[in-house]
Design a protein around this motif. Structure first.
Motif, PDB file in Angstrom:
ATOM      1  N   ASP A 142      72.427 -30.750  -5.552  1.00  0.00           N
ATOM      2  CA  ASP A 142      73.514 -31.123  -4.654  1.00  0.00           C
ATOM      3  C   ASP A 142      73.846 -32.616  -4.709  1.00  0.00           C
ATOM      4  O   ASP A 142      74.759 -33.079  -4.041  1.00  0.00           O
ATOM      5  CB  ASP A 142      73.158 -30.751  -3.203  1.00  0.00           C
ATOM      6  CG  ASP A 142      73.063 -29.239  -3.031  1.00  0.00           C
ATOM      7  OD1 ASP A 142      73.759 -28.530  -3.783  1.00  0.00           O
ATOM      8  OD2 ASP A 142      72.299 -28.806  -2.164  1.00  0.00           O
ATOM      9  N   CYS A 143      73.078 -33.360  -5.480  1.00  0.00           N
ATOM     10  CA  CYS A 143      73.256 -34.803  -5.529  1.00  0.00           C
ATOM     11  C   CYS A 143      73.546 -35.229  -6.964  1.00  0.00           C
ATOM     12  O   CYS A 143      72.982 -34.684  -7.913  1.00  0.00           O
ATOM     13  CB  CYS A 143      72.003 -35.509  -5.006  1.00  0.00           C
ATOM     14  SG  CYS A 143      72.141 -37.302  -4.960  1.00  0.00           S
ATOM     15  N   ALA A 144      74.430 -36.183  -7.116  1.00  0.00           N
ATOM     16  CA  ALA A 144      74.765 -36.668  -8.455  1.00  0.00           C
ATOM     17  C   ALA A 144      74.728 -38.189  -8.459  1.00  0.00           C
ATOM     18  O   ALA A 144      74.881 -38.846  -7.421  1.00  0.00           O
ATOM     19  CB  ALA A 144      76.153 -36.183  -8.865  1.00  0.00           C
ATOM     20  N   ARG A 145      74.513 -38.718  -9.648  1.00  0.00           N
ATOM     21  CA  ARG A 145      74.596 -40.167  -9.809  1.00  0.00           C
ATOM     22  C   ARG A 145      75.913 -40.480 -10.484  1.00  0.00           C
ATOM     23  O   ARG A 145      76.246 -39.917 -11.525  1.00  0.00           O
ATOM     24  CB  ARG A 145      73.437 -40.710 -10.637  1.00  0.00           C
ATOM     25  CG  ARG A 145      73.512 -42.229 -10.775  1.00  0.00           C
ATOM     26  CD  ARG A 145      72.231 -42.822 -11.273  1.00  0.00           C
ATOM     27  NE  ARG A 145      72.027 -42.539 -12.683  1.00  0.00           N
ATOM     28  CZ  ARG A 145      71.078 -43.120 -13.421  1.00  0.00           C
ATOM     29  NH1 ARG A 145      70.238 -43.962 -12.841  1.00  0.00           N
ATOM     30  NH2 ARG A 145      70.937 -42.826 -14.690  1.00  0.00           N
ATOM     31  N   LEU A 146      76.639 -41.412  -9.879  1.00  0.00           N
ATOM     32  CA  LEU A 146      77.940 -41.801 -10.390  1.00  0.00           C
ATOM     33  C   LEU A 146      77.886 -43.285 -10.746  1.00  0.00           C
ATOM     34  O   LEU A 146      77.512 -44.111  -9.909  1.00  0.00           O
ATOM     35  CB  LEU A 146      79.018 -41.544  -9.336  1.00  0.00           C
ATOM     36  CG  LEU A 146      80.479 -41.611  -9.779  1.00  0.00           C
ATOM     37  CD1 LEU A 146      80.782 -40.498 -10.779  1.00  0.00           C
ATOM     38  CD2 LEU A 146      81.397 -41.503  -8.566  1.00  0.00           C
ATOM     39  N   VAL A 147      78.245 -43.615 -11.974  1.00  0.00           N
ATOM     40  CA  VAL A 147      78.270 -45.002 -12.426  1.00  0.00           C
ATOM     41  C   VAL A 147      79.705 -45.348 -12.786  1.00  0.00           C
ATOM     42  O   VAL A 147      80.317 -44.704 -13.639  1.00  0.00           O
ATOM     43  CB  VAL A 147      77.348 -45.230 -13.639  1.00  0.00           C
ATOM     44  CG1 VAL A 147      77.412 -46.687 -14.075  1.00  0.00           C
ATOM     45  CG2 VAL A 147      75.914 -44.830 -13.305  1.00  0.00           C
ATOM     46  N   VAL A 177      78.857 -50.342 -11.023  1.00  0.00           N
ATOM     47  CA  VAL A 177      78.481 -49.873  -9.688  1.00  0.00           C
ATOM     48  C   VAL A 177      77.794 -48.515  -9.816  1.00  0.00           C
ATOM     49  O   VAL A 177      78.373 -47.552 -10.332  1.00  0.00           O
ATOM     50  CB  VAL A 177      79.718 -49.752  -8.774  1.00  0.00           C
ATOM     51  CG1 VAL A 177      79.296 -49.348  -7.361  1.00  0.00           C
ATOM     52  CG2 VAL A 177      80.485 -51.072  -8.741  1.00  0.00           C
ATOM     53  N   ASN A 178      76.559 -48.454  -9.334  1.00  0.00           N
ATOM     54  CA  ASN A 178      75.736 -47.242  -9.433  1.00  0.00           C
ATOM     55  C   ASN A 178      75.568 -46.661  -8.034  1.00  0.00           C
ATOM     56  O   ASN A 178      75.148 -47.366  -7.116  1.00  0.00           O
ATOM     57  CB  ASN A 178      74.366 -47.621 -10.025  1.00  0.00           C
ATOM     58  CG  ASN A 178      73.605 -46.420 -10.525  1.00  0.00           C
ATOM     59  OD1 ASN A 178      73.787 -45.314 -10.057  1.00  0.00           O
ATOM     60  ND2 ASN A 178      72.716 -46.661 -11.484  1.00  0.00           N
ATOM     61  N   ASP A 189      80.598 -46.375   3.515  1.00  0.00           N
ATOM     62  CA  ASP A 189      81.000 -45.689   4.746  1.00  0.00           C
ATOM     63  C   ASP A 189      81.451 -44.255   4.506  1.00  0.00           C
ATOM     64  O   ASP A 189      81.656 -43.499   5.465  1.00  0.00           O
ATOM     65  CB  ASP A 189      82.136 -46.464   5.425  1.00  0.00           C
ATOM     66  CG  ASP A 189      81.668 -47.771   6.036  1.00  0.00           C
ATOM     67  OD1 ASP A 189      80.456 -47.888   6.309  1.00  0.00           O
ATOM     68  OD2 ASP A 189      82.506 -48.680   6.223  1.00  0.00           O
ATOM     69  N   LEU A 190      81.612 -43.854   3.253  1.00  0.00           N
ATOM     70  CA  LEU A 190      82.055 -42.501   2.949  1.00  0.00           C
ATOM     71  C   LEU A 190      80.911 -41.510   3.139  1.00  0.00           C
ATOM     72  O   LEU A 190      79.788 -41.750   2.700  1.00  0.00           O
ATOM     73  CB  LEU A 190      82.565 -42.416   1.509  1.00  0.00           C
ATOM     74  CG  LEU A 190      83.868 -43.162   1.166  1.00  0.00           C
ATOM     75  CD1 LEU A 190      84.191 -42.971  -0.317  1.00  0.00           C
ATOM     76  CD2 LEU A 190      85.014 -42.666   2.029  1.00  0.00           C
ATOM     77  N   ASP A 191      81.213 -40.380   3.737  1.00  0.00           N
ATOM     78  CA  ASP A 191      80.189 -39.343   3.951  1.00  0.00           C
ATOM     79  C   ASP A 191      79.675 -38.781   2.629  1.00  0.00           C
ATOM     80  O   ASP A 191      78.520 -38.360   2.536  1.00  0.00           O
ATOM     81  CB  ASP A 191      80.758 -38.206   4.810  1.00  0.00           C
ATOM     82  CG  ASP A 191      81.045 -38.647   6.232  1.00  0.00           C
ATOM     83  OD1 ASP A 191      80.441 -39.647   6.669  1.00  0.00           O
ATOM     84  OD2 ASP A 191      81.871 -37.990   6.897  1.00  0.00           O
ATOM     85  N   ILE A 192      80.525 -38.772   1.625  1.00  0.00           N
ATOM     86  CA  ILE A 192      80.138 -38.168   0.345  1.00  0.00           C
ATOM     87  C   ILE A 192      79.266 -39.095  -0.494  1.00  0.00           C
ATOM     88  O   ILE A 192      78.690 -38.671  -1.506  1.00  0.00           O
ATOM     89  CB  ILE A 192      81.393 -37.791  -0.478  1.00  0.00           C
ATOM     90  CG1 ILE A 192      82.264 -39.023  -0.697  1.00  0.00           C
ATOM     91  CG2 ILE A 192      82.152 -36.666   0.182  1.00  0.00           C
ATOM     92  CD1 ILE A 192      83.410 -38.791  -1.655  1.00  0.00           C
ATOM     93  N   VAL A 193      79.140 -40.366  -0.085  1.00  0.00           N
ATOM     94  CA  VAL A 193      78.303 -41.331  -0.822  1.00  0.00           C
ATOM     95  C   VAL A 193      76.979 -41.497  -0.092  1.00  0.00           C
ATOM     96  O   VAL A 193      76.933 -41.963   1.048  1.00  0.00           O
ATOM     97  CB  VAL A 193      79.016 -42.687  -0.965  1.00  0.00           C
ATOM     98  CG1 VAL A 193      78.094 -43.698  -1.651  1.00  0.00           C
ATOM     99  CG2 VAL A 193      80.307 -42.534  -1.755  1.00  0.00           C
ATOM    100  N   GLY A 194      75.911 -41.077  -0.737  1.00  0.00           N
ATOM    101  CA  GLY A 194      74.590 -41.227  -0.129  1.00  0.00           C
ATOM    102  C   GLY A 194      74.156 -42.679  -0.070  1.00  0.00           C
ATOM    103  O   GLY A 194      73.638 -43.143   0.943  1.00  0.00           O
ATOM    104  N   ALA A 195      74.385 -43.414  -1.163  1.00  0.00           N
ATOM    105  CA  ALA A 195      74.016 -44.827  -1.204  1.00  0.00           C
ATOM    106  C   ALA A 195      74.630 -45.471  -2.439  1.00  0.00           C
ATOM    107  O   ALA A 195      74.783 -44.815  -3.485  1.00  0.00           O
ATOM    108  CB  ALA A 195      72.501 -45.003  -1.231  1.00  0.00           C
ATOM    109  N   VAL A 196      75.012 -46.726  -2.300  1.00  0.00           N
ATOM    110  CA  VAL A 196      75.347 -47.541  -3.478  1.00  0.00           C
ATOM    111  C   VAL A 196      74.038 -48.206  -3.882  1.00  0.00           C
ATOM    112  O   VAL A 196      73.545 -49.115  -3.216  1.00  0.00           O
ATOM    113  CB  VAL A 196      76.428 -48.588  -3.152  1.00  0.00           C
ATOM    114  CG1 VAL A 196      76.699 -49.448  -4.379  1.00  0.00           C
ATOM    115  CG2 VAL A 196      77.710 -47.913  -2.679  1.00  0.00           C
ATOM    116  N   THR A 197      73.434 -47.717  -4.947  1.00  0.00           N
ATOM    117  CA  THR A 197      72.065 -48.116  -5.280  1.00  0.00           C
ATOM    118  C   THR A 197      71.972 -49.454  -5.994  1.00  0.00           C
ATOM    119  O   THR A 197      70.968 -50.154  -5.884  1.00  0.00           O
ATOM    120  CB  THR A 197      71.402 -47.039  -6.149  1.00  0.00           C
ATOM    121  OG1 THR A 197      72.210 -46.772  -7.296  1.00  0.00           O
ATOM    122  CG2 THR A 197      71.208 -45.756  -5.350  1.00  0.00           C
ATOM    123  N   SER A 198      73.008 -49.834  -6.729  1.00  0.00           N
ATOM    124  CA  SER A 198      72.989 -51.152  -7.366  1.00  0.00           C
ATOM    125  C   SER A 198      74.384 -51.553  -7.782  1.00  0.00           C
ATOM    126  O   SER A 198      75.232 -50.700  -8.087  1.00  0.00           O
ATOM    127  CB  SER A 198      72.060 -51.163  -8.583  1.00  0.00           C
ATOM    128  OG  SER A 198      72.586 -50.431  -9.653  1.00  0.00           O
TER     129      SER A 198
END
Length: 420
Positions: free
Chosen positions: A377-382, A342-343, A402-411
């Motif tokens: 201010d943005c990080a990628r989390l895998v 999950v990215n 739905d979390l405010d801290i998650v910008g998007a689940v990209t893949s």
């Protein structure tokens, strides 16, 4: 007389003496159905006809080879041949994935053979091993790369870093992709082959409608780059496996792009090649590899079936028919367990990782590894998970979005080929 039919005719003519010795009697070509009689086919024009129904019905025809493709008129013609007691060799995966039961029943009633090695993975012998060589074993899993177009595209993306659209266009220029590549890139072709493989492996009738299908059009160059960071690559896989839960046995059949560790034997299958790995209780892991398409390779599989059918006809025997005694139920995709990659884009601040981990825990999805790359201010989390059900992962992704801290689940990609 397309790519496959022309090669079949050539082999029949060029190797007539060898084929007669292998069969026990000559194989005599009675006729070939074509759409255009005016085109020079390089064979005696008297053998050509546009009356395909009349050709199949002729009394001097014992065996019929169908390489038309599509559902109709192929289905009607094959049934006509089988109902007349004529054995049939076909390369028609789309037809078999929908109508094997009807065709096999006709073959059984009229004591005819129905052979279809060429319907899955071209020249690679995988149908006959499942039907015959492993008939005394228990097959637990079949996993394969069974579409050359998608494997060429994903291999090229992995090697060059190009995006999907650019690589698809190049595949078209090189002749690896059709003018309309939908059947390949959206997984329809692989799904038909998966249905055939699952039917054979698990002695259960499986159709294309039973196969969960996803294509490769959403795969990005970033997905391939991330896969490399985890010592993986991305392949479009056909997966057929037994799923046992609480003593209940079901089968799962699915097609989708997935990460594969570079240590897995399928990970090194590149270009337009195909490969299938069969895992059986006694035999262990078996791998079949080779050219999965093209006139020559597919004609080779057709000719192998033709020799078998002709030999049976000459000596009065029959090959194995459809085996559906197990009648195992199909597991819904939501109940199918696998691992996930999950990215997502998240805020780069304290507490983010624990909040993300909490959502996985709430839905019963165990985390295996986490990789984070910060950028202002943005990080990628895998996040790579342990095995979990598809429904649990879907609920997790919905909660993360739905979390405010998650910008998007990209893949979200599945991870296959591991022992965890």
């Amino acid at each position: 007389m397309g790519n496959v039919g022309s090669e079949v005719v050539r082999i029949l003519q060029d190797h007539a003496a060898d084929l007669a010795a292998r069969v026990g009697a000559p194989l005599v070509l009675r006729g070939v159905a074509v759409r255009d009689l005016s085109k020079d086919r390089g064979i005696d024009a008297d053998l050509l006809t546009t009356d395909v129904h009349g050709l199949v019905a002729r009394d001097d025809v014992d065996l019929v080879v169908e390489v038309l493709g599509g559902i109709e008129p192929a289905r009607e013609l094959i049934l006509s041949a089988l109902n007349a007691g004529k054995s049939v060799v076909t390369a028609n995966k789309a037809l078999l994935a929908e109508y094997t039961g009807e065709l096999a029943a006709s073959a059984e009633r009229h004591r005819a053979d129905l052979y279809f090695e060429a319907a899955v993975a071209g020249a690679i012998p995988v149908v006959r091993p499942l039907m015959q060589s492993l008939a005394g074993d228990r097959v637990d899993r079949v996993i394969g790369i069974v579409n050359g177009t998608t494997n060429f595209i994903l291999s090229a993306m992995d090697e060059t870093g190009a995006d999907y659209a650019e690589t698809l266009a190049e595949a078209g220029r090189l002749g690896y992709a059709e003018a309309d590549p939908t059947a390949d890139v959206e997984g329809y072709d692989a799904a038909a082959k998966a249905a055939i493989l699952a039917s054979l492996a698990f002695h259960t009738r499986v159709t294309s409608a039973d196969v969960h299908r996803e294509g490769i059009s959403s795969i990005t160059a970033d997905d391939l780059a991330t896969a490399k960071a985890f010592d993986c690559t991305v392949k479009l896989l056909a997966l057929c496996e037994r799923v046992v839960e609480d003593g209940t046995e079901r089968i799962s059949v699915r097609v989708y792009p997935a990460l594969l560790p570079l240590s897995h034997p399928l990970a090194r299958v590149s270009g337009a090649f195909n490969a299938v790995v069969v895992e059986a209780e006694a035999a262990g892991q078996l791998m079949f590899y080779g050219q999965g398409a093209g006139g020559g390779p597919t004609a080779s599989a057709v000719m192998g079936d033709l020799v078998m059918a002709a030999r049976n006809k000459f000596f009065g025997g029959r090959g194995p028919g459809e085996s559906t005694y197990a009648e195992l139920p199909i597991a819904p995709m939501g109940d199918t367990p696998t691992r996930y990659h999950v990215n997502m884009q998240v805020e780069d601040r304290a507490g983010v990782l624990s909040a993300v981990a909490a959502e996985f825990a709430k839905n019963g999805v165990s985390i295996s590894t986490v990789r984070q790359e910060g950028a202002s201010d943005c990080a990628r989390l895998v996040v790579v998970t342990h095995r979990a059900k598809e429904s649990a992962l879907a609920a997790t992704v919905a909660a993360l979005s739905d979390l405010d801290i998650v910008g998007a689940v990209t893949s979200v990609l599945r991870l296959e080929g591991t022992s965890e």
